[in-house]
Structure formats: C-alpha cells, structure tokens
Design a protein around this motif. Sequence first.
Motif, PDB file in Angstrom:
ATOM      1  N   ILE A 280      95.692 -96.106 -60.715  1.00 55.99           N
ATOM      2  CA  ILE A 280      95.600 -94.825 -60.002  1.00 55.99           C
ATOM      3  C   ILE A 280      95.145 -95.080 -58.568  1.00 55.99           C
ATOM      4  O   ILE A 280      95.713 -94.552 -57.609  1.00 55.99           O
ATOM      5  CB  ILE A 280      94.623 -93.857 -60.708  1.00 55.99           C
ATOM      6  CG1 ILE A 280      95.121 -93.553 -62.124  1.00 55.99           C
ATOM      7  CG2 ILE A 280      94.504 -92.552 -59.917  1.00 55.99           C
ATOM      8  CD1 ILE A 280      94.224 -92.623 -62.898  1.00 55.99           C
TER       9      ILE A 280
ATOM     10  N   GLU B 175      99.743 -89.411 -69.486  1.00 55.40           N
ATOM     11  CA  GLU B 175      98.759 -88.378 -69.160  1.00 55.40           C
ATOM     12  C   GLU B 175      98.095 -88.674 -67.809  1.00 55.40           C
ATOM     13  O   GLU B 175      97.857 -87.774 -67.012  1.00 55.40           O
ATOM     14  CB  GLU B 175      97.704 -88.331 -70.276  1.00 55.40           C
ATOM     15  CG  GLU B 175      96.691 -87.222 -70.149  1.00 55.40           C
ATOM     16  CD  GLU B 175      97.237 -85.850 -70.509  1.00 55.40           C
ATOM     17  OE1 GLU B 175      98.377 -85.764 -71.001  1.00 55.40           O
ATOM     18  OE2 GLU B 175      96.513 -84.867 -70.269  1.00 55.40           O
ATOM     19  N   LEU B 176      97.800 -89.953 -67.552  1.00 55.98           N
ATOM     20  CA  LEU B 176      97.076 -90.290 -66.322  1.00 55.98           C
ATOM     21  C   LEU B 176      98.005 -90.632 -65.159  1.00 55.98           C
ATOM     22  O   LEU B 176      97.703 -90.332 -64.016  1.00 55.98           O
ATOM     23  CB  LEU B 176      96.124 -91.464 -66.572  1.00 55.98           C
ATOM     24  CG  LEU B 176      94.951 -91.189 -67.519  1.00 55.98           C
ATOM     25  CD1 LEU B 176      94.098 -92.435 -67.663  1.00 55.98           C
ATOM     26  CD2 LEU B 176      94.101 -90.026 -67.031  1.00 55.98           C
TER      27      LEU B 176
ATOM     28  N   TYR C  45      93.560 -96.949 -65.190  1.00 54.20           N
ATOM     29  CA  TYR C  45      92.771 -96.369 -64.104  1.00 54.20           C
ATOM     30  C   TYR C  45      92.908 -97.199 -62.826  1.00 54.20           C
ATOM     31  O   TYR C  45      93.013 -96.654 -61.728  1.00 54.20           O
ATOM     32  CB  TYR C  45      91.308 -96.277 -64.537  1.00 54.20           C
ATOM     33  CG  TYR C  45      90.351 -95.898 -63.443  1.00 54.20           C
ATOM     34  CD1 TYR C  45      90.384 -94.626 -62.892  1.00 54.20           C
ATOM     35  CD2 TYR C  45      89.428 -96.811 -62.942  1.00 54.20           C
ATOM     36  CE1 TYR C  45      89.514 -94.269 -61.885  1.00 54.20           C
ATOM     37  CE2 TYR C  45      88.551 -96.468 -61.931  1.00 54.20           C
ATOM     38  CZ  TYR C  45      88.608 -95.195 -61.405  1.00 54.20           C
ATOM     39  OH  TYR C  45      87.758 -94.848 -60.391  1.00 54.20           O
TER      40      TYR C  45
ATOM     41  N   VAL D  30      97.878 -92.017 -73.263  1.00 59.98           N
ATOM     42  CA  VAL D  30      97.010 -92.210 -72.096  1.00 59.98           C
ATOM     43  C   VAL D  30      97.826 -92.447 -70.818  1.00 59.98           C
ATOM     44  O   VAL D  30      97.550 -91.851 -69.773  1.00 59.98           O
ATOM     45  CB  VAL D  30      96.040 -93.382 -72.342  1.00 59.98           C
ATOM     46  CG1 VAL D  30      95.294 -93.751 -71.075  1.00 59.98           C
ATOM     47  CG2 VAL D  30      95.054 -93.033 -73.437  1.00 59.98           C
TER      48      VAL D  30
END
Lengths: 310, 273
Positions: free
Chosen positions: A148, A253-254, A145, A250
């Motif tokens: 991102i 996907e992200l 995260y 994960v």
Amino acid sequence: MTDTVASKPEGTSPWGRRLVVAVPYLWLLVLFLTPFLIVLKISFSNKVVAQPPYEPQLDLAGGWQAIKDFFAGLTLDNYYAIFDYTENIEAYFSSLKIAATATILMLLIAYPMAYAMARAPKTIRPTLVMAVILPFWTSLLIRVYAWIGILDREGLLNASLQWLGIIDEPLEILHTEIAVYIGMVYSYLPFMVLPLYASLEKLDETLLEAAADLGCPPWKSFWQVTVPLSLPGVIAGCFLVFIPAVGEFVIPELLGGSGTYMIGQALYAEFFPNLNWPGACAIAVLLLLVLVVPIAIYQNVQTKEIEGRA
Amino acid sequence: MTKGLSKINLTALTFGFAFLYLPIVLLVIYSFNASRLVTVWGGFSTKWYVELWNNQQLIDAALRSVQVGLVSATVATVLGTMAAIVLVRLGRFPGRTLFSGMIYAPLVMPDIITGLSMLLLFVAMDLSRGMFTLMLAHITFSMCYVAIVVQSRLLTFDRSLEEAALDLGCPPAKTFFVVTLPIILPAVISGWMLAFSLSIDDAVISQFATGPGASTLPIEIFSAVRRGVSPQMNAVCTILIAIVTSGVIIASIATKRAEVARMREERAAMAGR
C-alpha cells in the motif's frame, strides 16, 4: 519378536494404535467436517430476524415429526438469490479470472527463479531456499500492507518516478486490478517457487548432457527435456496458488477497488454487514463446488507424491 | 553444475529476490521516519515506537495473540504429530481416505470459508466466542501444517533403530519417546514454529472465531490498515518482522548444528565398531 513387529508394522499395541488414530481423527471430524455440514445445512435455510438469524432449527427432541418439518422448511432460495444478484455472479467470474491470471504471472516469474536456484552451486542452495521461505513467515497482512505504501497515489513508486522525471502525473495503481495482481504474486510466490525448485533440482543432468552431445541446442533441450520433466512441479505449484487465490479476501479488500470485487468479499459482505447467514453459506458452498475439481486434482498429486516416497 | 551461475540465472535471482525483499525493507525503513507523510523522509526517529508503547489497546491485543499462539501451537503440534504418525505408519485402516483428506484440505481451504464454518459451529454448540474459540480454530488449521512437516521427516526415517528397540523388548510408547521423538524433534520444532506463526499472523479466521473484547493483533492491524498507511502500523509490522525473522534464523542454525552433531556421533559410533 521380530514376527510380532512385522505383523504390526508400527509396533504399537492395539489400544495405543487406536488412541493415536482416534484423537486427531475425532478432532478433525468435530472441528473441520462438522462445520462444513453446518454450512451446507444453513445454506438451505431461510433468513430471519432472530438469534441465530436463520430457520428452520433442527430440534431432535421433537422426534420424527420435527425432522420432517425441518426438511420441509429447507429451501433453494439462497442459491437462486446468488444468480439473481449479478454482483455476486460477477464476483465468481472475476475471482476465477484474477486467480488464473495471477497463477500464470507467478509461473512466469517463479520458473526462472527456481531454475536458477536449481543450477546454483550446491553449497548455496539451502540458503537460497531459506531466502525464498523467509518472507512467507511474515504475515500476509504485513506483506500486503507493505505494498500500500509503495503503490499509493502519494506512495513511494509514484514519488520516485516523478523525481526521476519519468512521469508528470502520479499513476493510479492502488485499488486497481494491477495492484491485486502484484499483491497476489507477491504473497503466493514462495508456494510456486518451492515445488518448481523441488522438481528442477531432481532433474538428471546427464540427460541434458546427452542432448547436447547429440547436437541439440540448449534452448531446444530446455523445451524438450527440462520443461516436460518439471511438469509435476508446475502442476503442484499452480494448484497450490490457484485454489487459495480464488477465495482470497485480504488482498482484494486492501489493494483492490470496485473492479476487483471477489467472491471472498461477497461472502464477507453477506455475513457481517448484511447479517444474511444463509446467503453467505450458499456463497461458500458454491465457492467450494467451484474449487472441488482443482482440490481433488491437487490431493491426487499430493497422495501420489507421498506414496511414491513411502 | 560447478561452473557457477550464468548471467541469465543471476539476473533471475537478483530480480526475484529484490521483488521479494524490497517492499519489506522499505516498510522497515519508513517505520523510522520522523515525518507522518509516507513519501517524505523527515529524518530518523523512533517516535512511532514510543507511541506504540502507549497504545494500550494494541498491547493488549498483542498479548492476547501471543497467548493464543503459544497454546494453539503446542496443542496443534501434539495433534499434528499424531496425525503424521497415522498417515505414515499405520497403513490402511477404515476411513483413512477421509482422514488424509481432512489433513490436506485445510491447507488449500480459503480462510474465509474456514472462518465462516468455525463460527457457525461455535454458534451451533452455543459456545460464547472469545479466547477459547480462537484457540480451537487456530489448533484446527495449524495441526494440518504440523502433520505435513512431521510427515515428510517420518518418510525419510530409518526404521531399523525403532525395530532394534522393539526387538529388545522396549514397549512401543517408550520406543516412541526414547528413539523416534529425538530423531524427528527438529521437524516437530519447526512444525511448532509454523503453527505459532500461522496463529499469530491470522486475521481472517480470527475475525470469525473471536468475539467482542477479544481482538488479536492481526485483527487490530487489519482494521487500522483499511484506513490507510500510518507510521505507527509500520512500527508494529517492523517489530513483528524482526521477531519472526530472528526466530526462524536462530531455529534453522540450531537445527543445522544439531544435525551436524548427530552426524558426527553416528560416524564416531561407526568408527568404534
């Protein structure tokens, strides 16, 4: 008394011994091995609209005839379906490619780090090891995260590059292959650094001194002494990151996009949105078949390591 | 080497650690950003933390995660320690290869396969999915990590103390609890912590193992993160990072202290002889 201890090396009574073996053994048989056998079985079943969404169901109460019917109802269709659907086959290849590339990138980044750690003064080495492990304790999800916010079109990287005047237009990094590589390297780096460090730290420095005394230049002794002696760490590190990276879900996907569709995502898509349980199981079995060779090599290295120390 | 680090080595370490830590540091800093936009610094604010406090769904999920983590880490530590003893101490027995295979395989098994197979087992056993199945799944994958941690401690263990206890007629079970366990305790504790953090971090396996109405914090984070970056998620992540980091640092200082104390005692005992 000494004799009895020697004849039973662990010094436990037979019953205690059986109990210590039986409890974890049964747990793993029921909750680790059995689930895989179920996956294998369902991968040969047919998809139906029912609860559970596959057939045939094995009904042992029906006796021999029921078992025969059950085996007659099994099919290889789910495996054919994988090969018919190019997207899934491509997902296998792109998973292997992405995992292999990420492994090599990690090796290139981790080796200098592990080398420097092994050459650092003895007193600060434990702190350095701890500093490598610490980020691994935070969730993979959080670490992915964090990227991102950095790689986004309106993210920190683009903002600072534009502020510095290096670029005019924001770079498209998020949802590309590069983002997936960054995510993989970042998430798995400790698993590569630690085995490398372990093998480099054990390295006998008198060997390097001997090479230098005999007139060997440092770069040559690095290639001919250090690198070969650190190979066990290289192998352990590579397998330790490659195997889970192939089945990673994960990170693509992200951080990934349409060009980085990996097999973990294909499995998820078959299972949850498509409700095709047999199809998802067939993908899982095929993924395990792809991984079985690297897993076997990795286990072999591990067992040798343990037996060498014991 | 005593002469310290060369320039190349120092550069490798600096860049390596910057790469490892910068993203996390940025995430933490931007959780205190007053602006909703990620790149615009709107001044210091703790409003996202206040918002979190009022997000009941997230708080429920977090409490569920802690519950599952505490139970599964504890059970996994007991089972994992037993498994480690089996691997190191019990020598050969029928089915040993399968056993060690089942210990090492989960360490490299892709989460998505573990999750899928667990779910199918629960369906086959007709267990309704929720907290209980979550715990079963978490215990299974984390006990293997505990086993590896405890195993490496047992391998460097001085057996003479155990043998002395047994020679003096101490029953094996008592020997384990009085002699062995206190010595391997630091490894058992770090095994527990590893199991707890694996459990509280897991999103993929949990998604398969849980049922409706029992979502955990990582599952909530995952579905929120798919929608993009939000300051509130930064705040959740910051809290988790703070908890984990301080836990690990406190534990490692405590283990080091205990080790120093033990070495001092051993030395005193030697001197006393």
